[in-house]
Design an enzyme around this catalytic site. Structure first.
Site, PDB file in Angstrom:
ATOM      1  N   HIS A  10     110.990  26.334  74.498  1.00 24.13           N
ATOM      2  CA  HIS A  10     110.278  25.201  73.893  1.00 24.13           C
ATOM      3  C   HIS A  10     109.689  24.251  74.934  1.00 24.13           C
ATOM      4  CE1 HIS A  10     114.259  23.064  74.280  1.00 24.13           C
ATOM      5  NE2 HIS A  10     113.462  22.042  74.558  1.00 24.13           N
TER       6      HIS A  10
ATOM      7  N   LEU B   4     120.949  46.265  62.486  1.00 23.24           N
ATOM      8  CA  LEU B   4     121.552  47.149  61.487  1.00 23.24           C
ATOM      9  C   LEU B   4     120.781  47.143  60.179  1.00 23.24           C
ATOM     10  CD1 LEU B   4     125.404  46.579  61.903  1.00 23.24           C
ATOM     11  CD2 LEU B   4     124.218  48.779  62.009  1.00 23.24           C
ATOM     12  N   GLY B   5     120.201  45.992  59.819  1.00 24.69           N
ATOM     13  CA  GLY B   5     119.480  45.893  58.556  1.00 24.69           C
ATOM     14  C   GLY B   5     120.377  45.489  57.401  1.00 24.69           C
TER      15      GLY B   5
ATOM     16  N   GLY C 145     114.337  15.997  78.250  1.00 23.88           N
ATOM     17  CA  GLY C 145     114.019  16.224  79.658  1.00 23.88           C
ATOM     18  C   GLY C 145     115.080  17.048  80.353  1.00 23.88           C
ATOM     19  N   ASN C 146     116.306  17.050  79.776  1.00 27.51           N
ATOM     20  CA  ASN C 146     117.372  17.905  80.300  1.00 27.51           C
ATOM     21  C   ASN C 146     117.176  19.363  79.889  1.00 27.51           C
ATOM     22  OD1 ASN C 146     119.433  15.226  80.262  1.00 27.51           O
ATOM     23  ND2 ASN C 146     119.818  16.747  81.848  1.00 27.51           N
ATOM     24  N   SER C 147     116.328  19.606  78.888  1.00 22.23           N
ATOM     25  CA  SER C 147     116.141  20.968  78.381  1.00 22.23           C
ATOM     26  C   SER C 147     115.760  21.926  79.508  1.00 22.23           C
ATOM     27  CB  SER C 147     115.049  20.988  77.313  1.00 22.23           C
ATOM     28  OG  SER C 147     115.450  20.305  76.149  1.00 22.23           O
TER      29      SER C 147
ATOM     30  N   ASP D  71     115.349  30.916  72.736  1.00 21.87           N
ATOM     31  CA  ASP D  71     114.837  29.686  73.353  1.00 21.87           C
ATOM     32  C   ASP D  71     114.947  29.744  74.870  1.00 21.87           C
ATOM     33  OD1 ASP D  71     113.618  27.199  73.416  1.00 21.87           O
ATOM     34  OD2 ASP D  71     115.512  26.101  73.316  1.00 21.87           O
TER      35      ASP D  71
END
Length: 503
Positions: A136, A296-297, A239-241, A166
């Protein structure tokens, strides 16, 4: 002789000046001992990071040595993208509106493109310039710059980005960079001290401390993402992301990703992607530019005590299969709705999220062994995994139709009627779906408490199909006062609910 009498006697003996001074000395001496004892009990537990002060020879508690080793490998990422700004007068050139407003309506202008800037952090994972960060942070970015700790700013390119986890990998043209190698996040324990490093709110590189508060967290169930978060109270802000979560040995155990907050600021609930998951995703992105996952579905849900009781299972464990996709790996392996999966490749299954992550961590084409309970008998099935594909956006839920329902199911607090083709069409159900549509729900009734909603279709009660109100009544009568296991079809998704009938 009592203690109170003894002290009173001493006080009378201290009536003279010398005696009084002696008595006061004794009192002060007792008070000092008591205070010293309290201080010893309440002294703080030393920090696990201890270093020596070479100047004074004194021992002090500090994480400075760890920080000095890991900080150079944590960078700031600035990602820019241009988006189309909303037009101020969108109908200004429409002849219809011109007839009413004439030249008073401003002429339309070409839509402008605004610059959006994202600020995040990243971790250098190779000396030749590979950097791990969040998806992101760089999603849709047209220009990415990386600020290194030696004050250099370098252009970066996206090697690969994976929205479900992510995570993203960037590459800068540099060599001999400081590196932070991933550690083993599986060995992390709740209560371990951790440090979060990044650039929160653009104030500059910052180090905060906390502990691991929980493991295996998921914040977005059902949204198509793969989550196995480490939860921490180490302060994390915007901002730490993409920044580093390290242990006191200086090992990377997580990539900071999310915070839980009503205000947007830190309230002590932050989430980091475990380093083992990050390493797997990173390796695939570097090698092939994308991530492949096994599938697996099936749709599974946690086995509750009520479900276990209804199925006659002695232990509350595993996940129950509520839906099997046609022509999927699970169907080919013989898995059926209502099976309880207790282990995969000999490893116990604890909850739906960890099971889903375990399946997804294997490559498509991998054969897995599933231990299941069917009719309270244990057996093993082998399945060859298919490949995970992101599902399309789900349609908005409607009302479920109008009209009254049969109110003869008072023990559940619902009104139902048989599903008709028209109702099935309104509810976006596949052709051939059968059951009873819930038309009314008493908000204070047992069904509402169990999570039944208006528009749900009851397909089974206690593993028996229901097609009429009589079927439903008979099933409830056979169950007596025991909880009933209901298979609900909700806009095409099937889920088990347990309902305790009212008196």
């Amino acid at each position: 002789m009592s203690k109170g009498f003894s002290i009173a006697r001493q006080w009378r003996q201290a009536s003279t000046i010398p005696g009084l001074l002696f008595f006061m000395f004794v009192i002060f001496s007792l008070t000092g001992c008591k205070g010293g004892h309290t201080s010893a009990v309440a002294s703080p537990v030393p920090s696990p990071a201890v270093s020596n002060n070479s100047d004074t020879g004194a021992v002090r508690n500090s994480y400075a040595d760890v920080v000095s080793r890991v900080v150079p490998a944590v960078v700031t990422i600035r990602a820019d993208r241009r988006v189309r700004a909303p037009q101020q007068f969108p109908f200004s050139d429409d002849p219809f509106f011109r007839d009413f407003f004439g030249d008073r309506l401003p002429r339309g202008q070409q839509p402008q493109r605004e610059l959006q800037r994202a600020l995040g952090s990243g971790v250098i994972v190779s000396a030749d310039g590979y950097i791990l960060t969040n998806h992101h942070v760089v999603d849709g970015a047209e220009d990415i710059k990386v600020d290194l700790n030696d004050n250099r700013t370098l252009e970066a390119k996206v090697v690969g980005s994976d929205q479900p986890s992510d995570l993203a990998v960037l590459k800068v043209n540099a060599s001999s960079l400081p590196v932070l190698q991933p550690g083993d996040s599986d060995g992390v324990r709740v209560g371990d001290v951790v440090l979060a490093i990044g650039n929160p709110l653009g104030v500059g590189q910052t180090v905060t401390m906390g502990i691991i508060s929980a493991k295996g967290r998921s914040t977005g169930p059902g949204n198509g993402s793969f989550e196995d978060f480490l939860q921490t109270d180490a302060p994390i802000n915007q901002g730490n992301s993409g920044g580093a979560l390290v242990n006191t040995n200086g090992e990377l155990i997580g990539i900071n990703s999310q915070i839980l907050s009503g205000s947007g600021g830190n309230i002590g609930i932050g989430f980091a992607i475990p380093s083992n998951m990050a390493r797997s995703v990173m390796d695939q992105l570097i090698k092939g530019g994308k991530v492949r996952r096994g599938q697996l579905g099936i749709v599974v849900q946690k086995v509750t005590s009520d479900i276990a009781s209804n199925l006659g299972i002695q232990e509350t464990r595993g996940v129950i299969v509520s839906s099997v996709k046609a022509d999927s790996a699970a169907e080919k392996a013989g898995i059926k709705r209502g099976d309880v999966i207790t282990a995969i490749n000999g490893v116990a299954v604890n909850d739906p999220n960890s099971f889903r992550n375990k399946v997804a961590s294997a490559q498509p084409g991998t054969e897995v062994t599933l231990t299941i309970l069917r009719d309270n008998k244990e057996q093993e099935l082998r399945a060859t995994l298919g490949e995970f594909t992101a599902e399309g956006a789900r349609a908005d839920e409607g009302d479920g139709g109008e009209g009254g329902g049969d109110s003869e199911t008072g023990k559940l607090g619902i009104g139902v009627q048989p599903l008709t083709p028209d109702l099935a069409s309104q509810l976006n159900l596949r052709a051939g779906t059968q059951g009873l549509v819930v038309m009314q729900v008493d908000p204070s009734g047992p069904a509402a408490e169990a999570g039944v909603q208006r528009g749900d279709v009851i397909e089974e009660i206690n593993r028996q199909p229901v097609r009429s109100v009589a079927d439903l009544k008979n099933a409830l009568q056979r169950a007596g006062e025991r909880p009933s296991l209901m298979l609900i079809n909700r806009r095409g998704d099937e889920v088990y609910l347990t309902v305790r009938p009212g008196q």
